[in-house]
Motif scaffolding. Sequence first.
Motif, PDB file in Angstrom:
ATOM      1  N   SER A 141       0.744   1.585  10.479  1.00 41.04           N
ATOM      2  CA  SER A 141      -0.525   1.000   9.639  1.00 41.04           C
ATOM      3  C   SER A 141      -0.812   2.132   8.731  1.00 41.04           C
ATOM      4  CB  SER A 141      -1.550   0.737  10.509  1.00 41.04           C
ATOM      5  OG  SER A 141      -2.083   2.064  10.967  1.00 41.04           O
ATOM      6  N   VAL A 142      -1.484   1.329   7.510  1.00 46.64           N
ATOM      7  CA  VAL A 142      -1.961   2.218   6.524  1.00 46.64           C
ATOM      8  C   VAL A 142      -3.506   1.924   5.989  1.00 46.64           C
ATOM      9  CG1 VAL A 142      -1.314   2.690   4.102  1.00 46.64           C
ATOM     10  CG2 VAL A 142       0.455   2.206   5.514  1.00 46.64           C
ATOM     11  N   ASP A 143      -4.141   2.873   5.984  1.00 49.63           N
ATOM     12  CA  ASP A 143      -5.455   2.412   5.486  1.00 49.63           C
ATOM     13  C   ASP A 143      -5.623   3.094   4.032  1.00 49.63           C
ATOM     14  OD1 ASP A 143      -7.978   1.827   5.372  1.00 49.63           O
ATOM     15  OD2 ASP A 143      -8.677   3.663   6.891  1.00 49.63           O
ATOM     16  N   THR A 144      -5.955   2.561   3.022  1.00 44.90           N
ATOM     17  CA  THR A 144      -6.238   3.188   1.722  1.00 44.90           C
ATOM     18  C   THR A 144      -7.643   3.066   1.323  1.00 44.90           C
ATOM     19  OG1 THR A 144      -5.357   1.376   0.308  1.00 44.90           O
ATOM     20  CG2 THR A 144      -3.744   3.156   0.964  1.00 44.90           C
ATOM     21  N   ARG A 145      -8.310   4.015   0.785  1.00 48.65           N
ATOM     22  CA  ARG A 145      -9.667   3.843   0.331  1.00 48.65           C
ATOM     23  C   ARG A 145      -9.749   4.446  -0.975  1.00 48.65           C
ATOM     24  NH1 ARG A 145     -13.182   3.455   5.524  1.00 48.65           N
ATOM     25  NH2 ARG A 145     -11.500   2.506   6.700  1.00 48.65           N
ATOM     26  N   ALA A 146     -10.967   4.129  -1.657  1.00 51.13           N
ATOM     27  CA  ALA A 146     -11.102   4.675  -2.994  1.00 51.13           C
ATOM     28  C   ALA A 146     -10.835   6.433  -3.121  1.00 51.13           C
ATOM     29  CB  ALA A 146     -12.609   4.581  -3.431  1.00 51.13           C
ATOM     30  N   SER A 147     -11.255   6.872  -2.005  1.00 49.97           N
ATOM     31  CA  SER A 147     -11.335   8.571  -1.992  1.00 49.97           C
ATOM     32  C   SER A 147     -10.155   9.017  -1.032  1.00 49.97           C
ATOM     33  CB  SER A 147     -12.703   9.014  -1.479  1.00 49.97           C
ATOM     34  OG  SER A 147     -12.704   8.398  -0.234  1.00 49.97           O
ATOM     35  N   ALA A 149      -6.307   8.167   1.781  1.00 48.42           N
ATOM     36  CA  ALA A 149      -5.598   7.249   2.482  1.00 48.42           C
ATOM     37  C   ALA A 149      -4.970   8.040   3.816  1.00 48.42           C
ATOM     38  CB  ALA A 149      -4.479   6.804   1.754  1.00 48.42           C
ATOM     39  N   SER A 150      -4.737   7.265   4.937  1.00 49.27           N
ATOM     40  CA  SER A 150      -4.164   7.375   6.046  1.00 49.27           C
ATOM     41  C   SER A 150      -2.930   6.529   6.502  1.00 49.27           C
ATOM     42  CB  SER A 150      -5.228   7.840   7.293  1.00 49.27           C
ATOM     43  OG  SER A 150      -5.831   6.578   7.544  1.00 49.27           O
ATOM     44  N   VAL A 151      -2.190   7.078   7.134  1.00 51.53           N
ATOM     45  CA  VAL A 151      -1.082   6.404   7.634  1.00 51.53           C
ATOM     46  C   VAL A 151      -0.974   6.799   9.205  1.00 51.53           C
ATOM     47  CG1 VAL A 151       1.427   6.748   7.660  1.00 51.53           C
ATOM     48  CG2 VAL A 151       0.208   6.670   5.379  1.00 51.53           C
ATOM     49  N   THR A 152      -0.664   5.745  10.122  1.00 55.97           N
ATOM     50  CA  THR A 152      -0.588   5.847  11.439  1.00 55.97           C
ATOM     51  C   THR A 152       0.826   5.735  11.668  1.00 55.97           C
ATOM     52  OG1 THR A 152      -2.792   5.157  11.755  1.00 55.97           O
ATOM     53  CG2 THR A 152      -1.349   5.227  13.665  1.00 55.97           C
ATOM     54  N   LEU A 153       1.415   6.546  12.695  1.00 56.97           N
ATOM     55  CA  LEU A 153       2.982   6.536  12.636  1.00 56.97           C
ATOM     56  C   LEU A 153       3.171   5.850  14.325  1.00 56.97           C
ATOM     57  CD1 LEU A 153       3.923  10.232  11.678  1.00 56.97           C
ATOM     58  CD2 LEU A 153       3.654   7.923  10.455  1.00 56.97           C
ATOM     59  N   SER A 154       4.394   5.740  14.549  1.00 54.92           N
ATOM     60  CA  SER A 154       4.696   5.011  15.710  1.00 54.92           C
ATOM     61  C   SER A 154       4.318   5.701  16.943  1.00 54.92           C
ATOM     62  CB  SER A 154       5.985   4.454  15.693  1.00 54.92           C
ATOM     63  OG  SER A 154       6.979   5.336  15.374  1.00 54.92           O
ATOM     64  N   ASP A 155       4.181   7.155  16.691  1.00 57.46           N
ATOM     65  CA  ASP A 155       4.144   8.143  18.036  1.00 57.46           C
ATOM     66  C   ASP A 155       2.333   8.482  17.885  1.00 57.46           C
ATOM     67  OD1 ASP A 155       3.500   9.777  15.654  1.00 57.46           O
ATOM     68  OD2 ASP A 155       5.065  11.096  16.044  1.00 57.46           O
ATOM     69  N   ASP A 156       1.683   7.431  17.351  1.00 60.58           N
ATOM     70  CA  ASP A 156       0.177   7.447  17.254  1.00 60.58           C
ATOM     71  C   ASP A 156      -0.404   8.602  16.441  1.00 60.58           C
ATOM     72  OD1 ASP A 156      -0.021   5.320  18.633  1.00 60.58           O
ATOM     73  OD2 ASP A 156      -0.147   6.445  20.941  1.00 60.58           O
ATOM     74  N   ARG A 157       0.435   9.333  15.864  1.00 59.94           N
ATOM     75  CA  ARG A 157      -0.236  10.421  14.920  1.00 59.94           C
ATOM     76  C   ARG A 157      -0.802   9.961  13.489  1.00 59.94           C
ATOM     77  NH1 ARG A 157       4.078  14.831  13.327  1.00 59.94           N
ATOM     78  NH2 ARG A 157       5.245  13.210  14.262  1.00 59.94           N
ATOM     79  N   VAL A 158      -1.761  10.317  13.276  1.00 60.49           N
ATOM     80  CA  VAL A 158      -2.229   9.840  12.000  1.00 60.49           C
ATOM     81  C   VAL A 158      -2.129  11.118  10.760  1.00 60.49           C
ATOM     82  CG1 VAL A 158      -4.412   9.284  10.892  1.00 60.49           C
ATOM     83  CG2 VAL A 158      -4.016   8.715  13.340  1.00 60.49           C
ATOM     84  N   ARG A 286      -4.368   3.905  -4.130  1.00 56.57           N
ATOM     85  CA  ARG A 286      -3.414   4.876  -3.396  1.00 56.57           C
ATOM     86  C   ARG A 286      -2.491   4.442  -2.662  1.00 56.57           C
ATOM     87  NH1 ARG A 286      -6.207   9.451  -3.954  1.00 56.57           N
ATOM     88  NH2 ARG A 286      -8.517   9.128  -4.563  1.00 56.57           N
ATOM     89  N   PHE A 287      -1.681   3.333  -3.224  1.00 53.25           N
ATOM     90  CA  PHE A 287      -0.314   2.915  -2.594  1.00 53.25           C
ATOM     91  C   PHE A 287       0.557   2.445  -3.812  1.00 53.25           C
ATOM     92  CE2 PHE A 287       2.059  -0.528  -0.986  1.00 53.25           C
ATOM     93  CZ  PHE A 287       2.541   0.105   0.090  1.00 53.25           C
ATOM     94  N   ALA A 288       1.959   2.557  -3.752  1.00 57.61           N
ATOM     95  CA  ALA A 288       2.800   2.206  -4.661  1.00 57.61           C
ATOM     96  C   ALA A 288       4.084   2.113  -3.928  1.00 57.61           C
ATOM     97  CB  ALA A 288       2.983   3.407  -5.680  1.00 57.61           C
ATOM     98  N   LEU A 289       4.656   0.708  -4.652  1.00 56.76           N
ATOM     99  CA  LEU A 289       6.171   0.573  -3.976  1.00 56.76           C
ATOM    100  C   LEU A 289       7.136   1.066  -4.883  1.00 56.76           C
ATOM    101  CD1 LEU A 289       5.348  -3.576  -3.590  1.00 56.76           C
ATOM    102  CD2 LEU A 289       5.420  -1.700  -1.614  1.00 56.76           C
TER     103      LEU A 289
END
Length: 400
Positions: A141-147, A149-158, A286-289
């Motif tokens: 999962s990806v969570d991006t905010r104005a200030s 961002a964070s990314v959660t990995l399949s091993d639960d690390r953030v 905070r996200f680009a393809l």
Amino acid sequence: MTSVTNNHYDIVIAGAGPAGLSFARALATSGLDIAVIEKSPEHILANPPQDGRDIALTHSSETIMKDLDIWAQIPKSSIGIIRHAQVLNGNSPYSLHFDHQDTDKDYLGHIIANDVIRKAAYDALSDFDNVDIICETEVTSVDTRASAASVTLSDDRVLHCSLVIAADSRFSTTRRKMGIAASMLDFGRVVIVCQMHHELPHNDTAYECFHYDKTLAVLPLPGNNSSIVLTLSAEHSQDVLKMDAETFNQDIAHRFDHRLGAMKLTSERHPYPLVAVYAKQFVTTRFALIGDAAVGMHPVTAHGFNLGLSGANTLAQEVRCALTHGEDIASASVLETYQSKHQRLSRPLYVGTNALVRLYTNDHLPARILRQAMLHLGNALPPVKRVIMDQLTKIETSST
Ligand SMILES: Cc1cc2nc3c(=O)[nH]c(=O)nc-3n(C[C@H](O)[C@H](O)[C@H](O)COP(=O)(O)OP(=O)(O)OC[C@H]3O[C@@H](n4cnc5c(N)ncnc54)[C@H](O)[C@@H]3O)c2cc1C
């Protein structure tokens, strides 16, 4: 490069394909901390298996790959040269010719196997301690905010970061998770790619033969070897994949009117379903393809990686510019500038390629007449030919 203790990065990239790795390399010397998340194991990145794709590269891609030190990792013996190109229409003896002598270059482009490019991009990152490649892991999962961002990995690390990049293929799950829609065009066709050895020299000529519902591209590899790209209906593709090698050899030599004499399969045959993809937007907070996650092209015009590399290079330049000015590397202005430049470059190529595919796979009489007229027009009018040649060889970087 794989053991990671750090959970804070400037940039997290999902996907260590050629686009993700090239983008990481383009920023590796910036001092930014970068994580690349890849679901495949590291030994696959270090020595990717042959996947049948041989990538035709423009002059602009060669320049970018040289700048990124990727070109230097590629053995010279793996680089094919395209000096001439011919487009043939059905059984017509008339063809459209392109020649490097009509340009100011010694060649129209190069051709290099995808696995060789992937290995070179990986090797070009080996000296950078600020780039972590985290394998056998997926972005869940990806969570991006104005200030931030964070990314959660399949091993639960953030992982916490400023900018998240999706480079996880045309069927990007990260794009979907961010709620970015994409238009998808399923051509209902399959492309089968492989390599063949042949009796006669190809003289560095690339051929594109349109046989209505089937197309055959024969692209020159080093020596008397060519890359074969056969496009046909899903139903027929099964028959071709099941053919024994001897029958296949004869079938391809026959489809190609024995121009290269006897032909012999030297690799596996790899099928790819043909689906073109264009994301509705390339950026959000905070996200680009980048790469195929932004634009997945039909391979007939050989623009996919060339475009992906150009886009990755453009975004990297915008990020560097922000860094130099002490600004936020993921500001709306950085991302929107990338989006507008890359859309301006990619949209006409995407629309044009899809129109070309429809025209050349349509067997109705008006389409046949138009095809033949286009070949004559292309040969007779130097400006028309020049436009096509520029498309074949250049793909200007979207930053220009
Ligand atoms: C038959 C064929 C011929 C082609 N010929 C040409 C050509 O001549 N010229 C040209 O310019 N282009 C060509 N292309 C296009 C080119 O191959 C692609 O544009 C290019 O490979 C795209 O690179 P990418 O890094 O964006 O995506 P990909 O190569 O698809 O790489 C995506 C990476 O992301 C990883 N990944 C996927 N999901 C996740 C996840 N959830 N988490 C972590 N990692 C993930 C994958 O394992 C993979 O390593 C061709 C394509 C095909 C199919």
